[in-house]
Design an enzyme around this catalytic site. Structure first.
Site, PDB file in Angstrom:
ATOM      1  N   GLY A 101       0.826  -1.211   0.000  1.00 46.07           N
ATOM      2  CA  GLY A 101       0.000   0.000   0.000  1.00 46.07           C
ATOM      3  C   GLY A 101       0.859   1.260   0.000  1.00 46.07           C
ATOM      4  O   GLY A 101       2.093   1.201  -0.124  1.00 46.07           O
TER       5      GLY A 101
ATOM      6  N   SER B  17      -3.314   6.761  13.963  1.00 41.80           N
ATOM      7  CA  SER B  17      -3.678   7.938  13.176  1.00 41.80           C
ATOM      8  C   SER B  17      -4.011   9.109  14.097  1.00 41.80           C
ATOM      9  O   SER B  17      -4.472   8.911  15.239  1.00 41.80           O
ATOM     10  CB  SER B  17      -4.912   7.570  12.345  1.00 41.80           C
ATOM     11  OG  SER B  17      -5.532   8.722  11.847  1.00 41.80           O
TER      12      SER B  17
ATOM     13  N   TYR C  79     -13.742   4.598  11.722  1.00 40.98           N
ATOM     14  CA  TYR C  79     -12.324   4.381  11.371  1.00 40.98           C
ATOM     15  C   TYR C  79     -11.428   4.768  12.546  1.00 40.98           C
ATOM     16  O   TYR C  79     -10.585   3.981  13.001  1.00 40.98           O
ATOM     17  CB  TYR C  79     -11.949   5.190  10.121  1.00 40.98           C
ATOM     18  CG  TYR C  79     -10.458   5.257   9.915  1.00 40.98           C
ATOM     19  CD1 TYR C  79      -9.748   4.137   9.482  1.00 40.98           C
ATOM     20  CD2 TYR C  79      -9.735   6.429  10.197  1.00 40.98           C
ATOM     21  CE1 TYR C  79      -8.366   4.183   9.328  1.00 40.98           C
ATOM     22  CE2 TYR C  79      -8.364   6.481  10.048  1.00 40.98           C
ATOM     23  CZ  TYR C  79      -7.678   5.361   9.613  1.00 40.98           C
ATOM     24  OH  TYR C  79      -6.304   5.409   9.469  1.00 40.98           O
TER      25      TYR C  79
ATOM     26  N   LYS D 208      -8.839   2.578  15.418  1.00 40.21           N
ATOM     27  CA  LYS D 208      -7.453   2.861  15.821  1.00 40.21           C
ATOM     28  C   LYS D 208      -7.350   2.975  17.345  1.00 40.21           C
ATOM     29  O   LYS D 208      -6.389   2.519  17.947  1.00 40.21           O
ATOM     30  CB  LYS D 208      -6.954   4.142  15.139  1.00 40.21           C
ATOM     31  CG  LYS D 208      -6.858   4.034  13.620  1.00 40.21           C
ATOM     32  CD  LYS D 208      -5.856   2.973  13.191  1.00 40.21           C
ATOM     33  CE  LYS D 208      -5.759   2.828  11.691  1.00 40.21           C
ATOM     34  NZ  LYS D 208      -4.912   1.705  11.251  1.00 40.21           N
TER      35      LYS D 208
ATOM     36  N   ASN E  86      -0.997  13.874   8.301  1.00 37.85           N
ATOM     37  CA  ASN E  86      -1.563  13.741   6.943  1.00 37.85           C
ATOM     38  C   ASN E  86      -0.490  13.432   5.918  1.00 37.85           C
ATOM     39  O   ASN E  86       0.124  14.361   5.382  1.00 37.85           O
ATOM     40  CB  ASN E  86      -2.291  15.038   6.559  1.00 37.85           C
ATOM     41  CG  ASN E  86      -3.490  15.284   7.452  1.00 37.85           C
ATOM     42  OD1 ASN E  86      -3.348  15.576   8.635  1.00 37.85           O
ATOM     43  ND2 ASN E  86      -4.670  15.124   6.914  1.00 37.85           N
TER      44      ASN E  86
HETATM   45  N1  LIG Z   1      -2.914   7.306   4.359  1.00 40.44           N
HETATM   46  C1  LIG Z   1      -3.295   8.029   5.406  1.00 40.44           C
HETATM   47  O1  LIG Z   1      -3.704   9.196   5.260  1.00 40.44           O
HETATM   48  C2  LIG Z   1      -3.209   7.452   6.803  1.00 40.44           C
HETATM   49  C3  LIG Z   1      -3.271   8.307   7.911  1.00 40.44           C
HETATM   50  C4  LIG Z   1      -3.200   7.775   9.196  1.00 40.44           C
HETATM   51  C5  LIG Z   1      -3.089   6.391   9.364  1.00 40.44           C
HETATM   52  N2  LIG Z   1      -3.048   5.580   8.281  1.00 40.44           N
HETATM   53  C6  LIG Z   1      -2.945   4.125   8.491  1.00 40.44           C
HETATM   54  O2  LIG Z   1      -1.745   3.669   7.895  1.00 40.44           O
HETATM   55  C7  LIG Z   1      -1.910   2.349   7.383  1.00 40.44           C
HETATM   56  C8  LIG Z   1      -1.507   2.302   5.940  1.00 40.44           C
HETATM   57  O3  LIG Z   1      -2.255   3.259   5.209  1.00 40.44           O
HETATM   58  P1  LIG Z   1      -2.081   3.436   3.638  1.00 40.44           P
HETATM   59  O4  LIG Z   1      -2.442   4.839   3.318  1.00 40.44           O
HETATM   60  O5  LIG Z   1      -0.772   2.893   3.203  1.00 40.44           O
HETATM   61  O6  LIG Z   1      -3.259   2.487   3.150  1.00 40.44           O
HETATM   62  P2  LIG Z   1      -3.320   1.576   1.827  1.00 40.44           P
HETATM   63  O7  LIG Z   1      -4.746   1.227   1.631  1.00 40.44           O
HETATM   64  O8  LIG Z   1      -2.603   2.239   0.713  1.00 40.44           O
HETATM   65  O9  LIG Z   1      -2.493   0.300   2.270  1.00 40.44           O
HETATM   66  C9  LIG Z   1      -3.038  -0.726   3.054  1.00 40.44           C
HETATM   67  C10 LIG Z   1      -2.604  -2.050   2.439  1.00 40.44           C
HETATM   68  O10 LIG Z   1      -3.121  -3.113   3.247  1.00 40.44           O
HETATM   69  C11 LIG Z   1      -3.698  -4.099   2.402  1.00 40.44           C
HETATM   70  N3  LIG Z   1      -4.744  -4.763   3.212  1.00 40.44           N
HETATM   71  C12 LIG Z   1      -5.892  -4.225   3.680  1.00 40.44           C
HETATM   72  N4  LIG Z   1      -6.566  -5.129   4.400  1.00 40.44           N
HETATM   73  C13 LIG Z   1      -5.828  -6.280   4.394  1.00 40.44           C
HETATM   74  C14 LIG Z   1      -5.990  -7.563   4.965  1.00 40.44           C
HETATM   75  N5  LIG Z   1      -7.077  -7.898   5.666  1.00 40.44           N
HETATM   76  N6  LIG Z   1      -5.020  -8.500   4.763  1.00 40.44           N
HETATM   77  C15 LIG Z   1      -3.917  -8.192   4.044  1.00 40.44           C
HETATM   78  N7  LIG Z   1      -3.715  -6.988   3.470  1.00 40.44           N
HETATM   79  C16 LIG Z   1      -4.653  -6.041   3.646  1.00 40.44           C
HETATM   80  C17 LIG Z   1      -4.203  -3.355   1.180  1.00 40.44           C
HETATM   81  O11 LIG Z   1      -4.272  -4.165   0.026  1.00 40.44           O
HETATM   82  C18 LIG Z   1      -3.126  -2.261   1.028  1.00 40.44           C
HETATM   83  O12 LIG Z   1      -2.064  -2.691   0.189  1.00 40.44           O
HETATM   84  C19 LIG Z   1      -3.368   1.981   7.648  1.00 40.44           C
HETATM   85  O13 LIG Z   1      -3.431   1.242   8.844  1.00 40.44           O
HETATM   86  C20 LIG Z   1      -4.047   3.330   7.816  1.00 40.44           C
HETATM   87  O14 LIG Z   1      -5.186   3.250   8.624  1.00 40.44           O
HETATM   88  C21 LIG Z   1      -3.099   6.076   7.013  1.00 40.44           C
END
Ligand SMILES: NC(=O)c1ccc[n+]([C@@H]2O[C@H](COP(=O)([O-])OP(=O)(O)OC[C@H]3O[C@@H](n4cnc5c(N)ncnc54)[C@H](O)[C@@H]3O)[C@@H](O)[C@H]2O)c1
Length: 340
Positions: free
Chosen positions: A10, A124, A148, A152, A178
């Protein structure tokens, strides 16, 4: 040192894999590709000139996790895999509690079975809800405003209970502000599925004319120009924060929580203006009503991470805008392999 990265293909996970490989960690990824594509592996390997071991697997299926632990001597786990859209979580809470909580229960259960007790959790700033205490330190109470954010908070509470039950655990909770931007190589970035929820992908899509107009929600907040202020952090800086966190994990026991942000707040109009200036493009936008539940201001106090992890963000807003646009153009020009 072998680390397992869940959700490693991801947006944030892929950038973190690059930094881990560049710091000589062996990287194993498990990802179900629900929000990513397998071609990310080739791109990570192209940037680093190193290999990762990939398992296509779902954390909701305990057998998939067990297989990874049976076949590898894992030292630590970085847990990114989750669903991450606030809007979707309001419409479909079952999906969020299932994917973000049940999968974490499975993962931690298997880790206990294999006696692996080093864990980094992607939390987050959503856990702070709409606190008025700015900048936000880790001591501010958690009070999530949507399912969501609630997943967390529950994840963090779960880890706290786990540590109380067995203080051989070493756990780092990272609260991201962010994340925006993309890898300088132009090979990695965010590939939102459907309509993006966050500002930067919307800006880049308007710049590339995939989208006609950017809606700016409210210009009557108590901020310098009336638009909402957030703490935007370059995804590569964020990824580097994880390498510092892994180093912390390996040296200590305990549960430590850190904000990963720049400590700097920028308004929506500042982001738009900087994007236009750095990339020499126009962003067509319209001011509309505020969105319910959006706080006026949200930015981090990152002092604890600076002191204890010896990490701080280095990239500027200009870097974030330039790299985001480079990535959008790569997507636009089909330089990258297509999705799935
Ligand atoms: N992007 C943001 O703005 C942000 C902000 C704060 C926290 N986060 C947290 O950071 C983490 C990563 O975020 P991101 O932006 O890279 O998200 P993303 O969706 O790009 O990446 C998440 C990855 O996890 C995989 N995935 C989801 N559920 C799964 C499962 N059950 N089994 C195996 N793989 C699974 C998806 O295919 C994806 O590749 C998440 O936990 C998200 O909540 C993100």
């Amino acid at each position: 040192m072998k680390v397992l990265v869940t959700g490693g293909l991801g947006y944030i996970g892929s950038h973190t894999c690059v930094e881990l490989l560049q710091n000589n960690y062996e990287v194993i990824v498990i990802d179900n590709l629900s929000n990513s594509e397998v071609s990310v592996i080739t791109r990570i390997e192209k940037i680093t000139n190193k290999k990762i071991t990939f398992y296509k697997g779902d954390l909701l299926n305990k057998f998939d996790i067990q297989q990874v632990f049976q076949q590898n001597e894992i030292d630590a786990v970085l847990h990114f895999a989750a669903s991450k859209s606030v809007n979707e979580s309001v419409k479909n809470p079952v999906k969020y509690y299932k994917n973000n909580i049940s999968s974490m229960v499975n993962l931690l259960e298997v880790m206990e079975d294999f006696n692996v007790k080093k864990f980094i959790f992607s939390s987050s700033a959503a856990v702070y809800g709409s606190t008025t205490q700015q900048p936000i330190s880790e001591l501010v109470d958690t009070q999530a405003m949507n399912p969501y954010g609630q997943t967390k908070v529950i994840g963090e509470d779960f880890l706290n209970d786990l540590y109380i039950s067995d203080n051989e655990w070493s756990i780092v909770v990272l609260r991201y502000f962010n994340p925006i931007g993309a890898h300088e190589s132009g090979l990695l970035g965010e590939q939102p599925n459907g309509t993006p929820n966050n500002l930067m992908p919307l800006i880049t899509q308007v710049a590339s004319k995939k989208r006609r107009l950017l809606y700016v929600f409210g210009n009557d907040y108590n901020t310098t120009d009336g638009t909402g202020v957030r703490d935007y952090i370059h995804v590569v800086d964020l990824a580097k924060g994880h390498v510092s966190a892994v180093q912390k994990l390996l040296l200590t026991h305990g549960l430590h929580t850190y904000n990963l942000g720049t400590g700097e707040g920028y308004s929506v109009l500042e982001i738009i203006n900087t994007f236009e200036k750095v990339n020499n493009v126009n962003i067509h936008y319209e001011i509309v009503d505020r969105r319910a539940g959006d706080p006026a201001v949200c930015f981090a106090n990152p002092a604890k991470a600076k002191e204890e992890l010896e990490w701080s963000a280095e990239r500027t807003l200009e870097d974030m805008c330039r790299d985001s646009w480079q990535w959008e153009k790569a997507l636009e020009n089909n330089i990258l392999p297509s999705r799935k």
